[in-house]
Structure formats: structure tokens, C-alpha cells
Motif scaffolding. Structure first.
Motif, PDB file in Angstrom:
ATOM      1  N   SER A   1      44.586  34.921  59.251  1.00 13.96           N
ATOM      2  CA  SER A   1      44.155  33.928  60.385  1.00 13.96           C
ATOM      3  C   SER A   1      43.977  34.742  61.824  1.00 13.96           C
ATOM      4  O   SER A   1      43.571  34.152  62.778  1.00 13.96           O
ATOM      5  CB  SER A   1      45.145  32.961  60.490  1.00 13.96           C
ATOM      6  OG  SER A   1      46.536  33.625  60.510  1.00 13.96           O
ATOM      7  N   PHE A   2      44.287  36.102  61.698  1.00 11.71           N
ATOM      8  CA  PHE A   2      44.376  36.858  63.003  1.00 11.71           C
ATOM      9  C   PHE A   2      43.412  37.990  62.794  1.00 11.71           C
ATOM     10  O   PHE A   2      43.327  38.565  63.720  1.00 11.71           O
ATOM     11  CB  PHE A   2      45.773  37.421  63.079  1.00 11.71           C
ATOM     12  CG  PHE A   2      45.875  37.596  64.535  1.00 11.71           C
ATOM     13  CD1 PHE A   2      46.567  36.586  65.383  1.00 11.71           C
ATOM     14  CD2 PHE A   2      46.297  38.791  64.934  1.00 11.71           C
ATOM     15  CE1 PHE A   2      46.716  36.850  66.834  1.00 11.71           C
ATOM     16  CE2 PHE A   2      46.550  39.319  66.359  1.00 11.71           C
ATOM     17  CZ  PHE A   2      46.689  38.187  67.180  1.00 11.71           C
ATOM     18  N   LEU A   3      42.584  37.953  62.016  1.00  8.79           N
ATOM     19  CA  LEU A   3      41.705  38.958  61.666  1.00  8.79           C
ATOM     20  C   LEU A   3      41.030  39.462  63.046  1.00  8.79           C
ATOM     21  O   LEU A   3      40.698  40.805  63.211  1.00  8.79           O
ATOM     22  CB  LEU A   3      40.792  38.857  60.355  1.00  8.79           C
ATOM     23  CG  LEU A   3      41.660  39.151  59.106  1.00  8.79           C
ATOM     24  CD1 LEU A   3      40.408  38.960  58.097  1.00  8.79           C
ATOM     25  CD2 LEU A   3      42.185  40.478  58.944  1.00  8.79           C
ATOM     26  N   GLY A   4      40.459  38.454  63.720  1.00  9.91           N
ATOM     27  CA  GLY A   4      39.667  38.821  64.758  1.00  9.91           C
ATOM     28  C   GLY A   4      40.080  39.248  65.900  1.00  9.91           C
ATOM     29  O   GLY A   4      39.845  39.453  66.982  1.00  9.91           O
ATOM     30  N   HIS A   5      41.447  39.219  65.831  1.00  9.82           N
ATOM     31  CA  HIS A   5      42.520  39.614  67.171  1.00  9.82           C
ATOM     32  C   HIS A   5      43.230  40.640  67.147  1.00  9.82           C
ATOM     33  O   HIS A   5      43.716  41.076  67.973  1.00  9.82           O
ATOM     34  CB  HIS A   5      43.447  38.359  67.485  1.00  9.82           C
ATOM     35  CG  HIS A   5      42.637  37.060  67.393  1.00  9.82           C
ATOM     36  ND1 HIS A   5      41.964  36.698  68.563  1.00  9.82           N
ATOM     37  CD2 HIS A   5      42.304  35.917  66.730  1.00  9.82           C
ATOM     38  CE1 HIS A   5      41.441  35.508  68.329  1.00  9.82           C
ATOM     39  NE2 HIS A   5      41.626  35.046  67.211  1.00  9.82           N
ATOM     40  N   TYR A   6      43.280  41.455  65.992  1.00  6.96           N
ATOM     41  CA  TYR A   6      44.165  42.649  65.798  1.00  6.96           C
ATOM     42  C   TYR A   6      43.314  43.680  66.940  1.00  6.96           C
ATOM     43  O   TYR A   6      42.184  43.755  66.887  1.00  6.96           O
ATOM     44  CB  TYR A   6      44.092  43.092  64.342  1.00  6.96           C
ATOM     45  CG  TYR A   6      45.273  42.442  63.520  1.00  6.96           C
ATOM     46  CD1 TYR A   6      46.553  42.491  63.691  1.00  6.96           C
ATOM     47  CD2 TYR A   6      44.639  41.651  62.609  1.00  6.96           C
ATOM     48  CE1 TYR A   6      47.627  41.846  63.076  1.00  6.96           C
ATOM     49  CE2 TYR A   6      45.787  40.753  61.800  1.00  6.96           C
ATOM     50  CZ  TYR A   6      47.022  40.952  61.932  1.00  6.96           C
ATOM     51  OH  TYR A   6      47.872  40.191  61.137  1.00  6.96           O
ATOM     52  N   SER A   7      44.306  44.737  67.411  1.00  6.91           N
ATOM     53  CA  SER A   7      43.738  45.816  67.923  1.00  6.91           C
ATOM     54  C   SER A   7      43.225  46.751  66.731  1.00  6.91           C
ATOM     55  O   SER A   7      43.473  46.811  65.762  1.00  6.91           O
ATOM     56  CB  SER A   7      44.946  46.678  68.598  1.00  6.91           C
ATOM     57  OG  SER A   7      45.758  47.200  67.865  1.00  6.91           O
ATOM     58  N   GLU A   8      42.337  47.578  67.364  1.00  5.18           N
ATOM     59  CA  GLU A   8      41.555  48.663  66.429  1.00  5.18           C
ATOM     60  C   GLU A   8      43.077  49.490  65.781  1.00  5.18           C
ATOM     61  O   GLU A   8      42.805  49.972  64.646  1.00  5.18           O
ATOM     62  CB  GLU A   8      40.787  49.541  67.258  1.00  5.18           C
ATOM     63  CG  GLU A   8      39.398  48.628  67.353  1.00  5.18           C
ATOM     64  CD  GLU A   8      38.846  48.154  66.152  1.00  5.18           C
ATOM     65  OE1 GLU A   8      38.832  48.931  65.007  1.00  5.18           O
ATOM     66  OE2 GLU A   8      38.523  46.938  65.887  1.00  5.18           O
ATOM     67  N   ALA A   9      43.757  49.470  66.560  1.00  2.15           N
ATOM     68  CA  ALA A   9      44.973  50.602  66.199  1.00  2.15           C
ATOM     69  C   ALA A   9      45.864  49.951  64.892  1.00  2.15           C
ATOM     70  O   ALA A   9      45.894  50.746  64.025  1.00  2.15           O
ATOM     71  CB  ALA A   9      45.871  50.924  67.461  1.00  2.15           C
ATOM     72  N   MET A  10      45.862  48.624  65.028  1.00  2.00           N
ATOM     73  CA  MET A  10      46.491  48.111  63.974  1.00  2.00           C
ATOM     74  C   MET A  10      45.809  48.007  62.834  1.00  2.00           C
ATOM     75  O   MET A  10      46.166  48.135  61.546  1.00  2.00           O
ATOM     76  CB  MET A  10      46.982  46.696  64.398  1.00  2.00           C
ATOM     77  CG  MET A  10      48.024  46.036  63.531  1.00  2.00           C
ATOM     78  SD  MET A  10      49.568  46.732  63.267  1.00  2.00           S
ATOM     79  CE  MET A  10      50.362  46.575  64.897  1.00  2.00           C
ATOM     80  N   LYS A  11      44.422  47.727  62.953  1.00  2.00           N
ATOM     81  CA  LYS A  11      43.516  47.651  61.815  1.00  2.00           C
ATOM     82  C   LYS A  11      43.373  48.996  60.877  1.00  2.00           C
ATOM     83  O   LYS A  11      43.447  49.039  60.071  1.00  2.00           O
ATOM     84  CB  LYS A  11      42.079  47.252  62.245  1.00  2.00           C
ATOM     85  CG  LYS A  11      41.988  45.651  62.544  1.00  2.00           C
ATOM     86  CD  LYS A  11      40.555  45.322  62.936  1.00  2.00           C
ATOM     87  CE  LYS A  11      40.464  44.411  64.139  1.00  2.00           C
ATOM     88  NZ  LYS A  11      39.051  44.332  64.383  1.00  2.00           N
TER      89      LYS A  11
END
Length: 129
Positions: A65-75
Motif C-alpha cells: 500500500s505504500f510502494l509509491g511513497h518509499y524513498s529511493e534509499a528505502m527501496k
């Protein structure tokens, strides 16, 4: 006499470490109040940050549900294999910006190892206290 004191001290240390490692979910719920402005743990509702229901054992940056909101660092951390086990959660809760440099979480971290253990116990608890 010295042997008895050393034995008692060792037993006390081992007992306190075991209690610390397990944490207390009720105390963790209280500590989690510092997190509730941005995170939900008792439901899968996202806020400013992703929900933390079922976070223990989840790969970083992968809550659907949060995939579009994570920072690049977290991804990137998740893609590199970061899984939120107890040890990684403890490091992150202590110093989020050190554990995942470049993440967007504004919270500076929890200073107390007891608070960290208790929050992790709370996150693991199902149902939540």
C-alpha cells in the motif's frame, strides 16, 4: 563468599538481558505513541509513513500500500536484502539515518535500548495489547 556474589551477579545479568531481549508489548505500546503521528501498527492503514502491521520479517520498502511513497534509499535497502528482523529494527529504531542513509523518516531515533526492545515486542504482538 566472592564466588557466591559473582554467581548471583552473573545470574542477575543473564536474567536482565533475557528480559530486555524479549521486551514488553504493553510498555512498547506506550513508547509507540511517539510514532503514531506517522505510523499505524494495529491496522494496515498508511499515514505519512507506511503501516507497521506485520513489519517484523518484511523486506524494507515493500509494503504494497505504500510502494509509491518509499524513498529511493528505502527501496534500495530492501532490494539489497534488508529485512526487518529484530536486529535490523533495533538498529533502525536507534538511528534511522545511519541504518538507511537517505531515508525520509524525520524521527531521530529512540535513545533507550529498553524502549527499542519494547517497541519491537509491541510490533510483534498479535493481537496488539
Amino acid at each position: 563468599m566472592l564466588r557466591a556474589v559473582l554467581s548471583a551477579s552473573t545470574l542477575l545479568l543473564v536474567t536482565s538481558l533475557a528480559a530486555h531481549a524479549g521486551g514488553d508489548p504493553m510498555l512498547g505500546k506506550h513508547v509507540f505513541n511517539r510514532c503514531i503521528a506517522c505510523h499505524e501498527a494495529a491496522s494496515d492503514r498508511d499515514k505519512v509513513g507506511p503501516h507497521l502491521m506485520g513489519v517484523v520479517g518484511r523486506t524494507a520498502g515493500t509494503a504494497e500500500s505504500f510502494l509509491g511513497h518509499y524513498s529511493e534509499a528505502m527501496k534500495s535497502a530492501g532490494a539489497a536484502g534488508l529485512v526487518w528482523d529484530e536486529a535490523n529494527l533495533a538498529e533502525y529504531l536507534k538511528a534511522p539515518r545511519l541504518k538507511v542513509p537517505g531515508n525520509r523518516m524525520a524521527f531521530g531515533g529512540l535513545g533507550s535500548d529498553d524502549d527499542i526492545a519494547n517497541v519491537i515486542a509491541y510490533l510483534k504482538a498479535d493481537p496488539k495489547p
